[in-house]
Design a protein around this motif. Structure first.
Motif, PDB file in Angstrom:
ATOM      1  N   LEU A   6       0.723  -1.453  -0.016  1.00 49.45           N
ATOM      2  CA  LEU A   6       0.460   0.224   0.208  1.00 49.45           C
ATOM      3  C   LEU A   6       0.316   1.426  -0.078  1.00 49.45           C
ATOM      4  N   GLU A   7       0.531   1.972  -0.764  1.00 47.82           N
ATOM      5  CA  GLU A   7       1.166   3.948  -0.601  1.00 47.82           C
ATOM      6  C   GLU A   7       0.587   4.196   0.225  1.00 47.82           C
ATOM      7  N   VAL A   8       1.673   4.556   1.669  1.00 49.86           N
ATOM      8  CA  VAL A   8       1.493   5.435   2.802  1.00 49.86           C
ATOM      9  C   VAL A   8       1.819   6.721   2.913  1.00 49.86           C
ATOM     10  N   ASP A   9       1.554   7.406   3.501  1.00 45.51           N
ATOM     11  CA  ASP A   9       2.438   9.199   4.046  1.00 45.51           C
ATOM     12  C   ASP A   9       3.253   8.600   4.680  1.00 45.51           C
ATOM     13  N   ASP A  10       3.918   9.767   3.995  1.00 46.29           N
ATOM     14  CA  ASP A  10       5.535   9.554   5.006  1.00 46.29           C
ATOM     15  C   ASP A  10       5.830  10.755   5.654  1.00 46.29           C
ATOM     16  N   TYR A  11       6.112  10.327   6.923  1.00 46.82           N
ATOM     17  CA  TYR A  11       5.692  11.672   8.122  1.00 46.82           C
ATOM     18  C   TYR A  11       7.646  11.712   7.499  1.00 46.82           C
ATOM     19  N   ASP A  12       8.425  11.523   7.373  1.00 44.63           N
ATOM     20  CA  ASP A  12       9.277  11.852   7.812  1.00 44.63           C
ATOM     21  C   ASP A  12       9.564  12.876   5.937  1.00 44.63           C
ATOM     22  N   ASN A  13       9.296  12.852   5.784  1.00 45.45           N
ATOM     23  CA  ASN A  13       9.253  13.665   4.366  1.00 45.45           C
ATOM     24  C   ASN A  13       7.421  14.060   4.157  1.00 45.45           C
ATOM     25  N   PRO A  14       7.404  15.575   4.766  1.00 44.95           N
ATOM     26  CA  PRO A  14       6.040  15.878   4.225  1.00 44.95           C
ATOM     27  C   PRO A  14       5.483  15.730   3.066  1.00 44.95           C
ATOM     28  N   GLY A  15       4.996  15.572   2.253  1.00 41.75           N
ATOM     29  CA  GLY A  15       4.286  15.355   1.067  1.00 41.75           C
ATOM     30  C   GLY A  15       4.493  14.141   0.036  1.00 41.75           C
ATOM     31  N   LYS A  16       5.753  13.087   0.446  1.00 36.99           N
ATOM     32  CA  LYS A  16       5.562  12.699   0.123  1.00 36.99           C
ATOM     33  C   LYS A  16       4.571  11.468   0.846  1.00 36.99           C
ATOM     34  N   THR A  17       5.292  10.194  -0.183  1.00 36.92           N
ATOM     35  CA  THR A  17       4.632   8.662   0.367  1.00 36.92           C
ATOM     36  C   THR A  17       5.769   7.441   0.207  1.00 36.92           C
ATOM     37  N   ARG A  18       5.611   6.482   0.924  1.00 32.47           N
ATOM     38  CA  ARG A  18       6.292   5.312   0.703  1.00 32.47           C
ATOM     39  C   ARG A  18       5.139   4.420   0.942  1.00 32.47           C
ATOM     40  N   LEU A  19       6.340   2.880   0.497  1.00 31.46           N
ATOM     41  CA  LEU A  19       5.165   1.806   0.895  1.00 31.46           C
ATOM     42  C   LEU A  19       5.054   1.411   2.085  1.00 31.46           C
ATOM     43  N   LYS A  20       3.613   0.361   1.986  1.00 36.90           N
ATOM     44  CA  LYS A  20       4.214  -0.670   3.642  1.00 36.90           C
ATOM     45  C   LYS A  20       3.373  -1.727   2.960  1.00 36.90           C
ATOM     46  N   ALA A  21       4.147  -2.793   3.564  1.00 40.57           N
ATOM     47  CA  ALA A  21       4.238  -4.870   2.745  1.00 40.57           C
ATOM     48  C   ALA A  21       3.066  -4.796   3.323  1.00 40.57           C
ATOM     49  N   ILE A  77     -16.098  15.237   3.806  1.00 37.66           N
ATOM     50  CA  ILE A  77     -16.869  16.936   4.866  1.00 37.66           C
ATOM     51  C   ILE A  77     -17.937  15.447   3.669  1.00 37.66           C
ATOM     52  N   LYS A  78     -19.229  15.224   4.577  1.00 44.35           N
ATOM     53  CA  LYS A  78     -20.453  14.988   3.288  1.00 44.35           C
ATOM     54  C   LYS A  78     -21.044  15.056   2.483  1.00 44.35           C
ATOM     55  N   GLY A  79     -21.234  14.639   1.531  1.00 47.88           N
ATOM     56  CA  GLY A  79     -21.339  15.092   0.001  1.00 47.88           C
ATOM     57  C   GLY A  79     -20.461  16.146  -0.489  1.00 47.88           C
ATOM     58  N   ASN A  80     -19.635  16.344   0.067  1.00 47.22           N
ATOM     59  CA  ASN A  80     -18.348  16.847  -1.094  1.00 47.22           C
ATOM     60  C   ASN A  80     -17.882  16.091  -2.014  1.00 47.22           C
ATOM     61  N   ASN A  81     -17.940  15.758  -3.320  1.00 41.96           N
ATOM     62  CA  ASN A  81     -17.327  15.183  -4.051  1.00 41.96           C
ATOM     63  C   ASN A  81     -16.070  15.608  -4.696  1.00 41.96           C
ATOM     64  N   ASP A  82     -15.419  16.509  -3.669  1.00 43.32           N
ATOM     65  CA  ASP A  82     -13.920  17.339  -3.960  1.00 43.32           C
ATOM     66  C   ASP A  82     -12.876  15.998  -3.086  1.00 43.32           C
ATOM     67  N   ASP A  83     -14.069  16.289  -1.725  1.00 43.56           N
ATOM     68  CA  ASP A  83     -13.198  15.406  -0.745  1.00 43.56           C
ATOM     69  C   ASP A  83     -12.846  14.613  -1.023  1.00 43.56           C
ATOM     70  N   PHE A  84     -11.931  13.488  -0.907  1.00 46.81           N
ATOM     71  CA  PHE A  84     -11.410  12.230  -1.432  1.00 46.81           C
ATOM     72  C   PHE A  84     -10.684  11.595  -0.919  1.00 46.81           C
ATOM     73  N   ILE A  85     -10.503  10.783  -0.269  1.00 44.72           N
ATOM     74  CA  ILE A  85      -8.945   9.606  -0.250  1.00 44.72           C
ATOM     75  C   ILE A  85      -9.098   8.326  -1.370  1.00 44.72           C
ATOM     76  N   TYR A  86      -7.608   7.976  -0.811  1.00 47.25           N
ATOM     77  CA  TYR A  86      -7.357   6.929  -1.887  1.00 47.25           C
ATOM     78  C   TYR A  86      -6.295   5.793  -1.871  1.00 47.25           C
ATOM     79  N   ILE A  87      -6.846   4.460  -2.095  1.00 48.80           N
ATOM     80  CA  ILE A  87      -5.919   3.391  -0.968  1.00 48.80           C
ATOM     81  C   ILE A  87      -5.169   3.293  -2.884  1.00 48.80           C
ATOM     82  N   ASN A  88      -3.892   3.029  -2.043  1.00 50.27           N
ATOM     83  CA  ASN A  88      -3.233   2.735  -3.489  1.00 50.27           C
ATOM     84  C   ASN A  88      -2.260   1.020  -3.867  1.00 50.27           C
TER      85      ASN A  88
END
Length: 830
Positions: A487-502, A526-537
């Motif tokens: 899974l691609e997850v947030d890399d808290y050590d490098n804000p704005g970047k991501t890393r992989l979790k096996a 926000i409920k009902g807001n189509n511009d709000d989203f999260i994705y699981i890669n």
């Protein structure tokens, strides 16, 4: 009707075959269009209103090569298509493979309805390539398609060919070099069970590459030497090139020469039928010797030997730990392939099975253990008694437990189980709702039993039970996945970047299901807001690599319009992933705060790789490499700088080859270069490991100190226990020297900090005040005002849970990056 699949197909790059399991034996069907042959050339041609497959298509290629397609397995799972001039349209690798499968059906003269089949794939085929192969089977008319990795098939063929007393416990390698792909697998037999322990492979290495080397390194230089040409290779390999048809013909002639060289010390290639740039007829006879050919393919064969060494190193094995190397695939007929392996690795080669049919034979053995899962059409057989059975279809035990559940009125009924050879008879017994028997097996054979139900007068009662078959030969414990699933997850050590979790590691045995893994959301919804989203890669490849260095499988979006209530930042999402034996990946995401579950199954069949996008990726990676070299030099880490400089030479070569690709390149060069680019990215990560270890350790101690402080002030006993358990493991995860393991522990502590922060009145109030001051930057002023009014009321009424939700809503109204800015200023930017 048989209740097992029984049919196995080797869908090869250059040749394919079909076999059937029949009463313990394997029957390989002959090619009705090519007497004496048990294989079908994987070539498809289109002639007016006819489709030609196999030898006919090969002959037709000499007249109209633009209407004949081959080696399409190499592009399985890509968006590439093959233009067919006579149709004025293109055919995909899936469609072309389906034609080969349809032609193989015509080999079968038994009257069977081929509705289910086992189809083999290279062990290194990724998820998308596997799905594309399944789709080809469905398109060919099969209702059920089960995939089997080729080295496993070869192992099954070999193990079931040998008598049990000849099969000793131990380990060997399967060396599968076919027309377009290569796999090497480490096989183990222990306690009567066969397992695949590890594997390596290259989906772009095989006999077709050797043919191309003859054209590139021998024929083209000879043409330059004797005739006048400019940009000859480009004109041959470009689909719109003037000499593209000549290129396809030269590949066929080179293949013929390669085959001759397996038996003779030299071969002749006659090149003619076109003109050079001065109008001179090309007519030249080129002689290639076996020693020239051996030298030509030596780098490829030595590269294969390096893959084998990697497997030995990973598994702490030496040459003496292996019994032999089992040679499979048409390209292992090349004498140099066999001798070079023995020479370099000092391991004896085993050539006891037919390398061209072994995979189909193994697929048929496997098919005999797989139950058909096709709904029966038409009028069902009427029966007052229904029998549902349970037993292992492959077993090395002396006795195998058989159990059955009976549905219907069993009063006064009897049953009897007998073995087909007469060696076992249970006797007549009273029938009950559940029955079980230990069935004795004949070693090294397929054992067939029948269960018959009688009434009190010994009249046979009709039931829906099907024949019982148990293979007492060797089966396989399961198929391993070729790469990590991450899974691609947030890399808290490098804000704005991501890393992989096996989620699953390479060589885990299918089918697989993960335990639910919880992650804190880095943004609210926000409920009902189509511009709000999260994705699981979801990606496939080394979990130690950059996300962009791996292959995407698919991603699931969850939008504000799908949720039943607002979701606060920092709340948990629980993700569960399962993978079927045929590589369908199902994602389940559970939002705790909304008590909602979202599910999606990924079975993508194409990977889009445009040349423009590849060039952009290569350029970005080149820039990253330059930066890493400079940073290593600046900190006087000359060992890392040296390692990266070596990679730079490889990178320059990839860049040069990528830039030379034409937009309509007909070869699979782009996919080979994409693989090379991906491997270099992984090696860059590996070379800079020490730098990243220092960074993640520093980050760990920083977040640890912060967490200890906030725990003392506002933590609960459960959070303190989690923190103390992580700290107690420090010596263990530091000893792994893995940046990923250390980063994971930092993330776990970061999650504790986040949960405490987002329920602390002071923090929530400060975030709310910061948002109020930033109201003018928000993209929906009406909604912002409404939330701010609600936030003021929540503070007045000390409703901190509500304030947390309001803060998430306000932060989502701000421009991208503002949330990080807010939490950093408030004191959460660790």
């Amino acid at each position: 009707m048989e209740n097992t699949i029984n049919y196995g197909i080797d869908l090869g790059t250059t040749n394919s075959a079909i076999a059937k399991f029949v009463k313990g034996e394997i029957f390989i069907f002959s090619n009705p269009q090519d007497m004496g042959s048990r294989t079908l050339p994987s070539i498809v041609g289109y002639k007016k209103d006819k489709i030609l497959v196999g030898k006919q298509a090969r002959v037709f290629a000499e007249r109209e090569p633009q209407n004949v397609k081959s080696v399409f397995k190499r592009k399985m799972g890509t968006s590439e298509s093959f233009p067919v001039k006579s149709l004025n349209q293109s055919k995909t690798p899936i469609e072309l493979s389906a034609q080969v499968l349809k032609e193989l059906k015509t080999f079968v003269n038994t009257g069977d309805s081929l509705d289910a089949v086992v189809i083999t794939i290279p062990a290194s085929f990724d998820t998308i390539q596997s799905n594309a192969t399944k789709e080809a089977g469905i398109l060919a008319g099969f209702k059920q398609v089960v995939l089997l990795q080729e080295p496993i098939a070869a192992s099954l063929a070999y193990a079931n060919m040998k008598k049990e007393k000849e099969m000793q416990e131990g380990q060997w390698l399967v060396y599968d070099l076919g027309g377009g792909t290569f796999d090497v697998a480490l096989i183990q037999i222990k306690d009567g069970e066969m397992k695949v322990l590890d594997h390596e492979g290259d989906n772009f290495l095989g006999g077709a590459d050797f043919d191309n080397l003859i054209v590139e390194k021998i024929i083209i230089p000879k043409l330059y030497e004797n005739y006048k040409f400019s940009d000859l290779e480009e004109k041959m390999k470009s689909a719109s090139g003037k000499l593209n048809a000549v290129y396809l013909k030269l590949l066929r002639l080179s293949e013929d020469a390669k085959i001759i060289l397996s038996a003779k010390t030299s071969a002749e290639i006659e090149v003619s039928g076109f003109e050079d740039e001065d109008g001179n007829d090309v007519d030249i006879e080129i002689v290639i010797t076996r020693s020239e050919f051996n030298e030509l393919i030596r780098p490829n064969i030595d590269g294969i030997n390096e893959m084998i060494k990697q497997i030995l190193t990973r598994n702490s094995l030496t040459q003496i730990d292996l019994q032999f190397i089992l040679m499979v695939g048409g390209s292992t007929y090349i004498p140099y392939v066999r001798t070079r392996v023995e020479e370099v690795l000092q391991i004896s080669v085993n050539c006891e099975i037919d390398p061209t049919t072994a995979v189909a034979i193994g697929a048929a053995y496997y098919a005999a253990t797989k139950r058909k899962e096709i709904e029966k059409s038409g009028k069902a057989k009427h029966s007052s008694i229904s029998v549902k059975t349970s037993y292992n279809k492959a077993s090395k035990e002396k006795d195998e437990l058989f159990s059955a559940r009976i549905t219907g009125n069993t009063d006064g009924l009897l049953y009897r189980i007998t073995r087909q050879d007469g060696g076992f008879d249970s006797g007549i017994k009273n029938l009950s709702e559940r029955i079980s028997e230990d069935l004795p097996l004949v070693n090294g054979a397929f054992n067939f039993f029948s269960l018959v139900i009688y009434d009190i007068e010994n009249n046979i009662i009709e039931t829906d039970i099907e024949p019982i078959g148990i293979n007492s030969g060797f089966g396989i414990s399961g198929q391993p996945i070729p790469e990590d699933i991450c899974l691609e997850v947030d890399d808290y050590d490098n804000p704005g970047k991501t890393r992989l979790k096996a989620i699953f590691f390479k060589n885990s045995i299918l089918p697989l299901r993960s335990q639910g893994t919880s992650f804190p959301l880095n943004k609210g919804l926000i409920k009902g807001n189509n511009d709000d989203f999260i994705y699981i890669n979801v990606l496939e490849g080394s979990h130690l690599a950059l996300p962009e260095a791996n292959k995407g499988i698919g991603f699931m979006e969850i939008r504000g319009t799908q949720i039943t209530r607002d979701i606060a930042k920092g709340s948990d999402i629980e993700i569960t992933i399962s993978i079927s034996e045929s590589r369908d990946i199902t994602i389940s995401a559970y939002l705790n705060m909304a008590d909602q579950e979202f599910k999606q199954t990924f079975n993508p069949k194409e990977r889009h790789t445009t040349i423009e996008f590849l060039k952009e990726q290569v350029e970005d990676l080149s820039d990253k490499l330059e930066l890493e070299i400079q940073e290593a030099t600046d900190r006087e880490d000359y060992e890392t700088a040296s390692a990266l400089s070596k990679l730079k030479k490889q990178m320059e070569s990839v860049s040069e080859e990528t830039e030379s690709l034409t937009g309509d390149d007909v070869t699979d060069k782009r996919y080979q270069l994409e693989d090379k680019k991906r491997k270099i990215a992984q090696e860059i990560d590996s070379a800079t490991k020490n730098k990243r270890i220092q960074q993640v350790k520093a980050h760990y101690f920083e977040i640890k100190d912060e967490c200890k402080k906030i725990l003392d002030e506002n933590g609960n006993d459960h959070e303190r226990k989690i923190f103390n358990d992580i700290v107690a493991q420090e010596s263990v995860f530091f000893a792994t020297n893995s940046p990923l393991k250390i980063q994971e522990k930092s993330d776990e502590i970061h999650s504790i900090v986040g949960k405490i922060r987002w329920r602390t009145p002071e923090f929530l109030s400060n975030i709310f005040q910061w948002c109020k001051n930033s109201q003018t930057r928000m993209n929906d002023q009406a909604q912002a005002k409404s939330l701010i009014d609600a936030g003021n009321f929540a503070i007045e009424s000390n409703n901190w849970e509500r304030l947390s939700e309001i803060n998430s809503g306000l932060l989502n109204l701000l421009p991208k990056g503002a949330e990080k800015e807010a939490t950093t200023k408030i004191g959460f930017g660790i």
